[in-house]
Design an enzyme around this catalytic site. Structure first.
Site, PDB file in Angstrom:
ATOM      1  CB  SER A 223      -0.948   0.014   1.197  1.00  0.00           C
ATOM      2  OG  SER A 223      -2.125  -0.648   0.851  1.00  0.00           O
TER       3      SER A 223
ATOM      4  CE  LYS B 247      -4.077   0.857  -1.498  1.00  0.00           C
ATOM      5  NZ  LYS B 247      -4.311  -0.113  -0.468  1.00  0.00           N
TER       6      LYS B 247
ATOM      7  CE1 TYR C 117      -4.246  -1.409  -5.010  1.00  0.00           C
ATOM      8  CE2 TYR C 117      -4.901  -3.715  -5.012  1.00  0.00           C
ATOM      9  CZ  TYR C 117      -4.571  -2.571  -4.328  1.00  0.00           C
ATOM     10  OH  TYR C 117      -4.555  -2.575  -2.960  1.00  0.00           O
TER      11      TYR C 117
ATOM     12  CE1 TYR D 150      -3.514  -0.273   4.690  1.00  0.00           C
ATOM     13  CE2 TYR D 150      -2.097  -0.716   6.559  1.00  0.00           C
ATOM     14  CZ  TYR D 150      -2.349  -0.803   5.209  1.00  0.00           C
ATOM     15  OH  TYR D 150      -1.459  -1.415   4.385  1.00  0.00           O
TER      16      TYR D 150
ATOM     17  CB  VAL E 287      -0.076  -5.903   4.160  1.00  0.00           C
ATOM     18  CG1 VAL E 287      -1.355  -5.229   4.610  1.00  0.00           C
ATOM     19  CG2 VAL E 287      -0.109  -6.205   2.677  1.00  0.00           C
TER      20      VAL E 287
HETATM   21  N1  GLU Z   1      -1.819  -6.015  -2.015  1.00  0.00           N
HETATM   22  C1  GLU Z   1      -2.592  -5.572  -0.975  1.00  0.00           C
HETATM   23  C2  GLU Z   1      -4.054  -5.718  -1.275  1.00  0.00           C
HETATM   24  O1  GLU Z   1      -4.669  -4.921  -1.910  1.00  0.00           O
HETATM   25  C3  GLU Z   1      -2.226  -4.217  -0.524  1.00  0.00           C
HETATM   26  C4  GLU Z   1      -2.712  -4.101   0.839  1.00  0.00           C
HETATM   27  C5  GLU Z   1      -1.957  -3.187   1.729  1.00  0.00           C
HETATM   28  O2  GLU Z   1      -0.739  -3.092   1.777  1.00  0.00           O
HETATM   29  O3  GLU Z   1      -2.705  -2.545   2.452  1.00  0.00           O
HETATM   30  O4  GLU Z   1      -4.646  -6.667  -0.889  1.00  0.00           O
END
Ligand code: GLU
Length: 304
Positions: free
Chosen positions: A61, A64, A188, A240, A258
Site C-alpha cells: 500500500s 498508494k 493494481y 489505515y 502489509v
Molecule cells: N496487495 C494488498 C491488497 O490490496 C495491498 C494491501 C496493503 O498493503 O494494504 O490486498
C-alpha cells in the site's frame, strides 16, 4: 544519528513479537517476523540507517501515494477530486461495507483499496502496460534508484485477489470505474508488487518532505501543491484505520503497507523508510510504529 538509530532499533525490536506477518496473500507469509530496519534521509541529503535495511520487500500500500501523485500529475487536482475523495474511511484497507454511507466518489479514499483501484484507471497511457510502466518510472525517480517487480508476489496477489475483484466490480457497477476491470486490477496488483527497501522508502519520503524536489540535486519532480495534497491525505488516512492513533503517537504524514514497510514524511526535515513485517491487527508494522514513536519523541518530529 547512527548511534541513536541503533539504540532505538534494539529497544523496539522485541515489539515485533506482538505482531504477525501478513498471510492473506500466501507469498507475503514468507516475510521474516523479526526483521526491523530504518533509513533516514535528511532534506540536505544526509543519510543514516540501522538494522535490516538491505532486505527487499514489496511496496504494497505504500504505492498508494505514488498512484495518487501520478493521477494528479496526469489529470490535475480538480479532476482527481471529482473521482476520489479525501475523507478518511476509518475502516480497514479492503473494507466493502458501505451500509451507512452512499457509495459515491466523495466517499472513496485514495489511501485504501477502492480509491487506489480507481487511481490505476486515471493514469494516462494507451494500454494498461504503458500506464504501469509510467507508474514504475515515477516510482524509480522518487526512490532514487533501480527497482523491479516481485513476480511471485504479483502472481500470488492476482490469484488471491477475490476481495479486490469484488471492490472493483462494485465500483464498476456503480459507474465509478472506467475501463476493463481485469486490466485495471492487473495494474493494481503489479503496483503492489513493486520491490523496495528502507532506503527507497526514505528517498520517496524525502521528496515529499522537500515539497516535490529530489534531495541534494533539488530537481523538481512534482509541484509543491501536490506534496501538500498528498501529505495532508497521508496525515489523516495513511495508516489505515490506525491513522488517528498514529497522529497522536508519532505526528507526521506516513503510509504503511502489509509487506511491513512504512514511508514517513517529516515536512522540510526528512524522509524515513521502515521495514518490519510483523503487523498489528490493522495491518501496520508493530515494531515500526514503536520505532517511529521513539524517534519522533527524541527528535521532536511531531508537526503538532
Ligand atoms: N496487495 C494488498 C491488497 O490490496 C495491498 C494491501 C496493503 O498493503 O494494504 O490486498
Amino acid at each position: 544519528m547512527e548511534e541513536l538509530l541503533e539504540r532505538l532499533l534494539e529497544e523496539c525490536r522485541p515489539a515485533a513479537g506482538q505482531g504477525k506477518v501478513a498471510d492473506y496473500i500466501p507469498e507475503l507469509s514468507k516475510g521474516d517476523p523479526e526483521a526491523l530496519g530504518i533509513y533516514v534521509i535528511g532534506s540536505e541529503g544526509k543519510r543514516s540507517w540501522a538494522g535490516d535495511c538491505r532486505q527487499v520487500f514489496t511496496i504494497q500500500s505504500v504505492v498508494k501515494p505514488i498512484l495518487l501523485l501520478q493521477a494528479l500529475m496526469d489529470n490535475g487536482a480538480e479532476f482527481v477530486m471529482s473521482r476520489v475523495g479525501v475523507e478518511a474511511t476509518g475502516k480497514p484497507f479492503d473494507a466493502i461495507n458501505f451500509s451507512d454511507q452512499s457509495l459515491d466518489s466523495g466517499n472513496i479514499n485514495p489511501m485504501v483499496n477502492m480509491g487506489a483501484i480507481v487511481m490505476c484507471s486515471l493514469i494516462h497511457g494507451r494500454s494498461y502496460d504503458e500506464r504501469f510502466q509510467r507508474l514504475l518510472e515515477l516510482t524509480r525517480r522518487l526512490a532514487g534508484g533501480e527497482i523491479g517487480v516481485d513476480q511471485a508476489v504479483y502472481r500470488s496477489e492476482k490469484s488471491h485477489g477475490s476481495k479486490n475483484r469484488a471492490l472493483a466490480y462494485l465500483l464498476k457497477s456503480n459507474g465509478l470505474l472506467d475501463g476493463d476491470v481485469e486490466e485495471v486490477l492487473d495494474c493494481y496488483f503489479r503496483a503492489c508488487s513493486i520491490q523496495v527497501d528502507c532506503r527507497a522508502l526514505a528517498h520517496i519520503g524525502a521528496v515529499l518532505s522537500n515539497r516535490g524536489r529530489l534531495p541534494v540535486s533539488n530537481e523538481r519532480i512534482f509541484p509543491a501543491a501536490m506534496s501538500r495534497y498528498v501529505n495532508a491525505i497521508l496525515m489523516t488516512c495513511g495508516m489505515y484505520d490506525g491513522s488517528g492513533e498514529f497522529a497522536l503517537r508519532v505526528g507526521v504524514p506516513a503510509k504503511s503497507g502489509v509487506g511491513g514497510g512504512i514511508m514517513a514524511v517529516v515536512p522540510t526535515r526528512m524522509g524515513i523508510g521502515i521495514f518490519g513485517p510483523a503487523l498489528d491487527r490493522k495491518g501496520n508494522s508493530v515494531a515500526g510504529i514503536r520505532l517511529l514513536e521513539r524517534l519522533s519523541a527524541e527528535l521532536h518530529l511531531s508537526i503538532f
